[in-house]
Write a protein that holds these residues in place. Structure first.
Motif, PDB file in Angstrom:
ATOM      1  N   VAL A   1      41.473  50.057  32.809  1.00  0.00           N
ATOM      2  CA  VAL A   1      42.488  49.098  32.393  1.00  0.00           C
ATOM      3  C   VAL A   1      42.397  47.866  33.284  1.00  0.00           C
ATOM      4  O   VAL A   1      42.508  47.959  34.498  1.00  0.00           O
ATOM      5  N   CYS A   2      42.215  46.720  32.716  1.00  0.00           N
ATOM      6  CA  CYS A   2      42.385  45.456  33.441  1.00  0.00           C
ATOM      7  C   CYS A   2      41.535  45.328  34.687  1.00  0.00           C
ATOM      8  O   CYS A   2      42.037  44.948  35.726  1.00  0.00           O
ATOM      9  N   PHE A   3      40.266  45.673  34.621  1.00  0.00           N
ATOM     10  CA  PHE A   3      39.464  45.551  35.831  1.00  0.00           C
ATOM     11  C   PHE A   3      38.684  44.248  35.900  1.00  0.00           C
ATOM     12  O   PHE A   3      38.139  43.917  36.919  1.00  0.00           O
ATOM     13  N   GLY A   4      38.596  43.514  34.782  1.00  0.00           N
ATOM     14  CA  GLY A   4      37.851  42.261  34.805  1.00  0.00           C
ATOM     15  C   GLY A   4      38.482  41.272  35.767  1.00  0.00           C
ATOM     16  O   GLY A   4      39.681  41.103  35.786  1.00  0.00           O
ATOM     17  N   TRP A   5      37.654  40.612  36.589  1.00  0.00           N
ATOM     18  CA  TRP A   5      38.217  39.683  37.583  1.00  0.00           C
ATOM     19  C   TRP A   5      37.125  38.782  38.115  1.00  0.00           C
ATOM     20  O   TRP A   5      36.052  39.222  38.478  1.00  0.00           O
ATOM     21  N   ARG A   6      37.369  37.515  38.089  1.00  0.00           N
ATOM     22  CA  ARG A   6      36.436  36.630  38.780  1.00  0.00           C
ATOM     23  C   ARG A   6      37.255  35.767  39.739  1.00  0.00           C
ATOM     24  O   ARG A   6      38.328  35.283  39.398  1.00  0.00           O
ATOM     25  N   SER A   7      36.767  35.599  40.931  1.00  0.00           N
ATOM     26  CA  SER A   7      37.479  34.828  41.947  1.00  0.00           C
ATOM     27  C   SER A   7      37.325  33.345  41.668  1.00  0.00           C
ATOM     28  O   SER A   7      36.252  32.880  41.342  1.00  0.00           O
ATOM     29  N   ARG A   8      38.406  32.603  41.760  1.00  0.00           N
ATOM     30  CA  ARG A   8      38.341  31.157  41.589  1.00  0.00           C
ATOM     31  C   ARG A   8      38.529  30.527  42.965  1.00  0.00           C
ATOM     32  O   ARG A   8      39.489  30.824  43.650  1.00  0.00           O
ATOM     33  N   SER A   9      37.584  29.678  43.368  1.00  0.00           N
ATOM     34  CA  SER A   9      37.721  29.078  44.695  1.00  0.00           C
ATOM     35  C   SER A   9      38.823  28.024  44.660  1.00  0.00           C
ATOM     36  O   SER A   9      38.762  27.084  43.897  1.00  0.00           O
ATOM     37  N   LYS A  10      39.862  28.224  45.465  1.00  0.00           N
ATOM     38  CA  LYS A  10      40.991  27.299  45.526  1.00  0.00           C
ATOM     39  C   LYS A  10      41.759  27.551  46.816  1.00  0.00           C
ATOM     40  O   LYS A  10      41.580  28.566  47.459  1.00  0.00           O
ATOM     41  N   ASP A  11      42.600  26.639  47.148  1.00  0.00           N
ATOM     42  CA  ASP A  11      43.407  26.801  48.351  1.00  0.00           C
ATOM     43  C   ASP A  11      44.442  27.890  48.107  1.00  0.00           C
ATOM     44  O   ASP A  11      45.291  27.766  47.229  1.00  0.00           O
ATOM     45  N   LYS A  12      44.356  28.976  48.869  1.00  0.00           N
ATOM     46  CA  LYS A  12      45.240  30.109  48.643  1.00  0.00           C
ATOM     47  C   LYS A  12      46.562  29.984  49.412  1.00  0.00           C
ATOM     48  O   LYS A  12      47.397  30.856  49.345  1.00  0.00           O
ATOM     49  N   SER A  13      46.725  28.908  50.205  1.00  0.00           N
ATOM     50  CA  SER A  13      47.894  28.847  51.083  1.00  0.00           C
ATOM     51  C   SER A  13      49.204  28.748  50.301  1.00  0.00           C
ATOM     52  O   SER A  13      50.152  29.458  50.582  1.00  0.00           O
ATOM     53  N   HIS A 149      53.048  54.442  29.641  1.00  0.00           N
ATOM     54  CA  HIS A 149      51.724  54.311  29.011  1.00  0.00           C
ATOM     55  C   HIS A 149      51.683  53.091  28.098  1.00  0.00           C
ATOM     56  O   HIS A 149      50.760  52.266  28.160  1.00  0.00           O
ATOM     57  N   ASP A 150      52.699  52.948  27.263  1.00  0.00           N
ATOM     58  CA  ASP A 150      52.721  51.841  26.292  1.00  0.00           C
ATOM     59  C   ASP A 150      52.937  50.500  27.002  1.00  0.00           C
ATOM     60  O   ASP A 150      52.394  49.473  26.580  1.00  0.00           O
ATOM     61  N   TRP A 151      53.713  50.508  28.077  1.00  0.00           N
ATOM     62  CA  TRP A 151      53.948  49.287  28.848  1.00  0.00           C
ATOM     63  C   TRP A 151      52.641  48.822  29.484  1.00  0.00           C
ATOM     64  O   TRP A 151      52.285  47.642  29.421  1.00  0.00           O
ATOM     65  N   GLU A 152      51.924  49.753  30.090  1.00  0.00           N
ATOM     66  CA  GLU A 152      50.630  49.412  30.687  1.00  0.00           C
ATOM     67  C   GLU A 152      49.635  48.944  29.625  1.00  0.00           C
ATOM     68  O   GLU A 152      48.859  48.000  29.854  1.00  0.00           O
ATOM     69  N   ALA A 153      49.675  49.591  28.470  1.00  0.00           N
ATOM     70  CA  ALA A 153      48.736  49.238  27.397  1.00  0.00           C
ATOM     71  C   ALA A 153      48.975  47.826  26.874  1.00  0.00           C
ATOM     72  O   ALA A 153      48.055  47.188  26.351  1.00  0.00           O
ATOM     73  N   SER A 154      50.202  47.321  27.047  1.00  0.00           N
ATOM     74  CA  SER A 154      50.520  45.992  26.506  1.00  0.00           C
ATOM     75  C   SER A 154      49.805  44.864  27.258  1.00  0.00           C
ATOM     76  O   SER A 154      49.798  43.730  26.791  1.00  0.00           O
ATOM     77  N   ILE A 155      49.184  45.166  28.403  1.00  0.00           N
ATOM     78  CA  ILE A 155      48.378  44.131  29.069  1.00  0.00           C
ATOM     79  C   ILE A 155      46.924  44.568  29.246  1.00  0.00           C
ATOM     80  O   ILE A 155      46.141  43.905  29.928  1.00  0.00           O
ATOM     81  N   SER A 156      46.556  45.670  28.605  1.00  0.00           N
ATOM     82  CA  SER A 156      45.252  46.272  28.895  1.00  0.00           C
ATOM     83  C   SER A 156      44.057  45.405  28.495  1.00  0.00           C
ATOM     84  O   SER A 156      42.968  45.586  29.001  1.00  0.00           O
TER      85      SER A 156
END
Length: 307
Positions: A1-13, A149-156
């Motif tokens: 569930v929801c493992f896709g991720w790419r880092s965006r270089s930006k100021d994290k402060s 389960h259904d709550w988590e699935a709503s953003i899967s």
């Protein structure tokens, strides 16, 4: 569930953070901390509150007009607030699932965040007296499990859109003034130690300070994604919980509240929330280096009982 991720270089402060449920127990404490850390916070609330330089309050998701760096979705009608009539169960589901779907739709219009943190609960696992649950365990049975389960699935499906997703499977959050703790310890104020049913069912708990700390850990640690058990590493039985509170308070006598009385008082909720439980371990938090301020119940109770 929801493992896709790419880092965006930006100021994290300083980041733009949108919080739903930002005036609830967890949300209020989290917003306070985000403001201390200098972030630009927008809160969705049903209350009429005046925006300030630090916080913008909105009453509708449609009022969110700019892309956020982080979205923390904590909204939802309280599970223990009312008896579970068919109408209230419908409201519980709508306040979580329908709102989350509407939120995701809005985020697609204005731009997906780098990180989406969404609420869930350890009710996902169903009940057991003899199993330990970690994030890899399957969904259990019952209304609470299906709800989570259904709550988590709503953003899967948003992980594939470059957003890191974290699902907060939250235990019983302990705070001195609000939520479960003052309710569970009410009788102690009158000298009566109490527990629910036989008291041999599990209570997987977390101190509010660690709840906020662990959310910040999820924000700061890009290796964290998917479900995260938000529980202290030392679950206890309800009877043990009562014993710990008893050591920190003055009580004359102790007794269990019979299950049949609780079923009479609150109906189905008694069997799902109050008379059963699950032993849930914060496997992912520990493996990614989160250090609990209150890992043991005795320390949490000592803090909560300080005047």
């Amino acid at each position: 569930v929801c493992f896709g991720w790419r880092s965006r270089s930006k100021d994290k402060s300083a980041m733009k953070v949108f919080v739903t449920g930002g005036t609830g127990l967890i949300g209020r404490a989290l917003v306070k901390r985000l403001l201390v850390d200098g972030h630009d916070v927008t809160v969705l609330t049903r209350q009429t509150l005046d925006s300030s330089e630090a916080v913008t309050y909105i009453n509708s998701i449609d009022d969110l007009e700019t892309r956020q760096d982080i979205v923390v979705n904590l909204a939802g009608a309280g599970l223990a607030d009312r008896r579970w009539s068919p109408a209230y169960k419908k409201e519980i589901r709508a306040s979580r699932i329908d709102l989350t779907q509407a939120l995701v739709s809005r985020l697609r219009d204005i731009g997906m965040p780098d990180l989406f943190i969404s609420g869930s609960a350890i009710g996902f696992y169903g009940e057991s007296k003899d199993r330990d649950f970690s994030e890899t365990d399957a969904v259990g049975s019952g209304f609470s499990a299906q709800l989570c389960h259904d709550w988590e699935a709503s953003i899967s499906n948003i992980g594939s859109e470059g957003t890191r997703c974290v699902l907060l499977r939250t235990g019983v959050v302990l705070d001195r003034a609000l939520g479960a703790y003052p309710q569970m310890t009410q009788s102690f104020r009158f000298g009566l130690a109490s527990w629910m049913g036989q008291g041999d069912h599990w209570l997987s708990w977390i101190h509010l300070a660690d709840m906020v700390g662990a959310i910040l850990h999820c924000i700061q640690n890009e290796a964290v994604s998917g479900p995260v058990n938000m529980t202290a590493p030392s679950p206890v039985t309800h009877r043990s919980f009562s014993d710990e509170v008893r050591k920190a308070t003055t009580t004359l006598v102790g007794m269990g509240m019979p299950g049949w009385v609780m079923r009479l008082m609150v109906g189905e909720m008694a069997d799902e929330l109050l008379l059963t439980g699950q032993r849930v371990m914060p496997t992912k938090l520990l493996s990614t280096g989160y250090e609990f301020r209150f890992g043991e119940l005795r320390d949490a109770v000592a803090d909560l009982e300080q005047q």
